[in-house]
Design a protein around this motif. Sequence first.
Motif, PDB file in Angstrom:
ATOM      1  N   TRP A  78       0.848  -1.270  -0.007  1.00  0.00           N
ATOM      2  CA  TRP A  78       0.113   0.101  -0.025  1.00  0.00           C
ATOM      3  C   TRP A  78       0.822   1.220  -0.006  1.00  0.00           C
ATOM      4  CZ3 TRP A  78       0.621   3.296   4.012  1.00  0.00           C
ATOM      5  CH2 TRP A  78       1.254   2.629   5.206  1.00  0.00           C
ATOM      6  N   GLN A  79       2.058   1.164   0.321  1.00  0.00           N
ATOM      7  CA  GLN A  79       2.987   2.406   0.348  1.00  0.00           C
ATOM      8  C   GLN A  79       3.626   2.688  -1.019  1.00  0.00           C
ATOM      9  OE1 GLN A  79       5.630   0.644   3.404  1.00  0.00           O
ATOM     10  NE2 GLN A  79       5.185   2.574   4.819  1.00  0.00           N
ATOM     11  N   ILE A  80       3.553   1.711  -2.147  1.00  0.00           N
ATOM     12  CA  ILE A  80       4.128   2.242  -3.007  1.00  0.00           C
ATOM     13  C   ILE A  80       3.355   3.130  -4.040  1.00  0.00           C
ATOM     14  CG2 ILE A  80       4.988   0.954  -5.405  1.00  0.00           C
ATOM     15  CD1 ILE A  80       6.156  -1.040  -3.429  1.00  0.00           C
ATOM     16  N   PRO A  81       2.018   3.046  -4.387  1.00  0.00           N
ATOM     17  CA  PRO A  81       1.233   1.827  -3.891  1.00  0.00           C
ATOM     18  C   PRO A  81       1.129   0.836  -5.197  1.00  0.00           C
ATOM     19  CG  PRO A  81      -0.152   3.566  -4.483  1.00  0.00           C
ATOM     20  CD  PRO A  81       1.119   4.280  -4.790  1.00  0.00           C
ATOM     21  N   ILE A  82       0.968  -0.354  -4.832  1.00  0.00           N
ATOM     22  CA  ILE A  82       0.549  -1.447  -5.908  1.00  0.00           C
ATOM     23  C   ILE A  82      -0.752  -1.565  -5.576  1.00  0.00           C
ATOM     24  CG2 ILE A  82       0.743  -3.975  -6.397  1.00  0.00           C
ATOM     25  CD1 ILE A  82       3.142  -3.842  -4.946  1.00  0.00           C
ATOM     26  N   LEU A  83      -1.729  -0.874  -6.838  1.00  0.00           N
ATOM     27  CA  LEU A  83      -3.063  -0.918  -6.918  1.00  0.00           C
ATOM     28  C   LEU A  83      -3.633  -2.062  -7.510  1.00  0.00           C
ATOM     29  CD1 LEU A  83      -3.649   2.819  -7.876  1.00  0.00           C
ATOM     30  CD2 LEU A  83      -3.712   1.804  -5.520  1.00  0.00           C
ATOM     31  N   THR A  84      -4.645  -2.810  -6.922  1.00  0.00           N
ATOM     32  CA  THR A  84      -5.307  -3.861  -7.608  1.00  0.00           C
ATOM     33  C   THR A  84      -6.820  -3.904  -7.454  1.00  0.00           C
ATOM     34  OG1 THR A  84      -5.835  -5.022  -5.507  1.00  0.00           O
ATOM     35  CG2 THR A  84      -3.412  -4.948  -5.957  1.00  0.00           C
ATOM     36  N   LYS A  93      -7.740  -0.112  -5.208  1.00  0.00           N
ATOM     37  CA  LYS A  93      -7.720   1.251  -5.809  1.00  0.00           C
ATOM     38  C   LYS A  93      -8.714   2.289  -5.219  1.00  0.00           C
ATOM     39  CE  LYS A  93     -10.081   0.286 -10.192  1.00  0.00           C
ATOM     40  NZ  LYS A  93     -11.310   1.341 -10.042  1.00  0.00           N
ATOM     41  N   ASP A  94      -9.901   1.704  -4.862  1.00  0.00           N
ATOM     42  CA  ASP A  94     -11.102   2.425  -4.543  1.00  0.00           C
ATOM     43  C   ASP A  94     -11.443   2.387  -2.895  1.00  0.00           C
ATOM     44  OD1 ASP A  94     -11.977   3.132  -6.999  1.00  0.00           O
ATOM     45  OD2 ASP A  94     -13.031   1.590  -7.326  1.00  0.00           O
ATOM     46  N   THR A  95     -11.242   1.317  -2.273  1.00  0.00           N
ATOM     47  CA  THR A  95     -11.682   1.040  -0.638  1.00  0.00           C
ATOM     48  C   THR A  95     -10.388   1.375  -0.092  1.00  0.00           C
ATOM     49  OG1 THR A  95     -11.248  -1.250  -0.851  1.00  0.00           O
ATOM     50  CG2 THR A  95     -13.235  -0.579  -1.390  1.00  0.00           C
ATOM     51  N   GLY A  96      -9.270   1.232  -0.473  1.00  0.00           N
ATOM     52  CA  GLY A  96      -8.028   1.433   0.303  1.00  0.00           C
ATOM     53  C   GLY A  96      -7.619   0.361   1.066  1.00  0.00           C
ATOM     54  N   ARG A  97      -8.214  -0.938   0.892  1.00  0.00           N
ATOM     55  CA  ARG A  97      -8.048  -2.016   1.853  1.00  0.00           C
ATOM     56  C   ARG A  97      -7.008  -2.775   1.426  1.00  0.00           C
ATOM     57  NH1 ARG A  97     -11.803  -3.017   5.991  1.00  0.00           N
ATOM     58  NH2 ARG A  97     -10.421  -5.081   6.190  1.00  0.00           N
ATOM     59  N   ILE A  98      -6.236  -3.630   2.096  1.00  0.00           N
ATOM     60  CA  ILE A  98      -5.302  -4.616   1.765  1.00  0.00           C
ATOM     61  C   ILE A  98      -5.824  -5.550   0.936  1.00  0.00           C
ATOM     62  CG2 ILE A  98      -3.454  -6.292   2.608  1.00  0.00           C
ATOM     63  CD1 ILE A  98      -2.933  -4.244   4.923  1.00  0.00           C
ATOM     64  N   THR A  99      -5.154  -5.796  -0.004  1.00  0.00           N
ATOM     65  CA  THR A  99      -5.417  -7.214  -0.881  1.00  0.00           C
ATOM     66  C   THR A  99      -4.286  -8.182  -0.954  1.00  0.00           C
ATOM     67  OG1 THR A  99      -5.017  -6.083  -2.862  1.00  0.00           O
ATOM     68  CG2 THR A  99      -7.127  -5.926  -2.231  1.00  0.00           C
TER      69      THR A  99
END
Length: 419
Positions: free
Chosen positions: A98-104, A142-148
């Motif tokens: 999430w810090q980079i972020p890697i959006l999924t 990308k929308d909820t900001g939760r870890i995947t």
Amino acid sequence: MARLVMKFGGTSVADIDRIRNVARHVKREVDAGHEVAVVVSAMAGTTNRLVEWCREASTLHDTREYDAVVASGEQVTAGLLAIALEGIGVNARSWQGWQIPILTSNVHGSARILDIDGAELVKRFKERKEVAVIAGFQGLHKDTGRITTLGRGGSDTSAVAIAAAIRADRCDIYTDVDGVYTTDPRVVPRAQRLDKIAYEEMLELASLGAKVMQVRSVELGMVHNVRIFVRSSFDRPEDIDPHKNPPGTLICEEDEIVEQQTVTGIAFSRDEAQISIRQVQDKPGVAAAIFGPLADANINVDMIVQNVSADGKTTDLTFTVPAADYQRSLDTIAKAKGAIGYARLDGATDVAKISVIGIGMRSHAGVAAQAFSALAERSINIRAITTSEIKFSLLIDAAFTELAVRTLHSLYGLDKTPP
């Protein structure tokens, strides 16, 4: 000087001593002047333990919370490796997805990477000579900001995706084997390590039973033209010259391979089951009535063979499914019997799939016919056959798996040490 991504799997970071060994591998590349990003998996056994804890807490758990738990394994490894690197004088910082972020995407447990912004990593390479130690397997919706999380083997996918994002010269996958072999050396002791293999061939090998690389990571490499180098993490870091290629296998574009064999490798899978539907009415819509419910049940169908009867009114239809889905497949077909209209439903789990792969098959005729003759001489019966441009697969009795693999491996000259 090159820009590298180095990925280390669970066995390579299984304990503190191995993490220190990984740190020495990284230092070797940094001392050679390379810019380095490292992607790490959880320590061996950690993810299994975290998954089991989720099941113990509640059988029906929220997949979002499941991801929050299982992603923590990589976080621990990334932090420990950054500490180990700092301890030997290498400037390093750990990064979570999430810090980079890697959006999924939002499919928790098996999310797909949508975008990675590698700008900050590259900036730190230039300004601080800083090694980025990145937790693999995880990202951020990308929308909820939760870890995947990306599903099992997702750290390979993370590594190749990051390599594409930062325009790395190469993505090194460090594992417990020293490359990709023509087949499993435990079955064929004379199996040879391949110096190079094309993306398409590796994709087929990975999807057909070879365990070295994860399918999605090879797909990403092919799409973004990321050169992937599979090598051993158990070679002594001090014995490797960073300016020379160590033992390993480069996964690359077909154009990079000068000497191309007709057949590159033999894959096999014992995790197969065969289902035969007898005396189905041979009319339009029957195939849809069979395979539609299986698709709805998320059951992957592989080999399909249809035999039309002499009178042209009925047909026998045979196909394969993963062994884990065998009973569910039978139940699904049985429920749809009214729509399909068949006389009998048969099945078998004592089968294996043998696959012969090679981009050289595009320009060579008779490759499959040679296999049929060789197996017939060994009295190995073929239950089903499927073909594509660069591979063919045969379904046989599981008892003959090793004999068939050894026979085909010798037939196509794969036992021979390359000059």
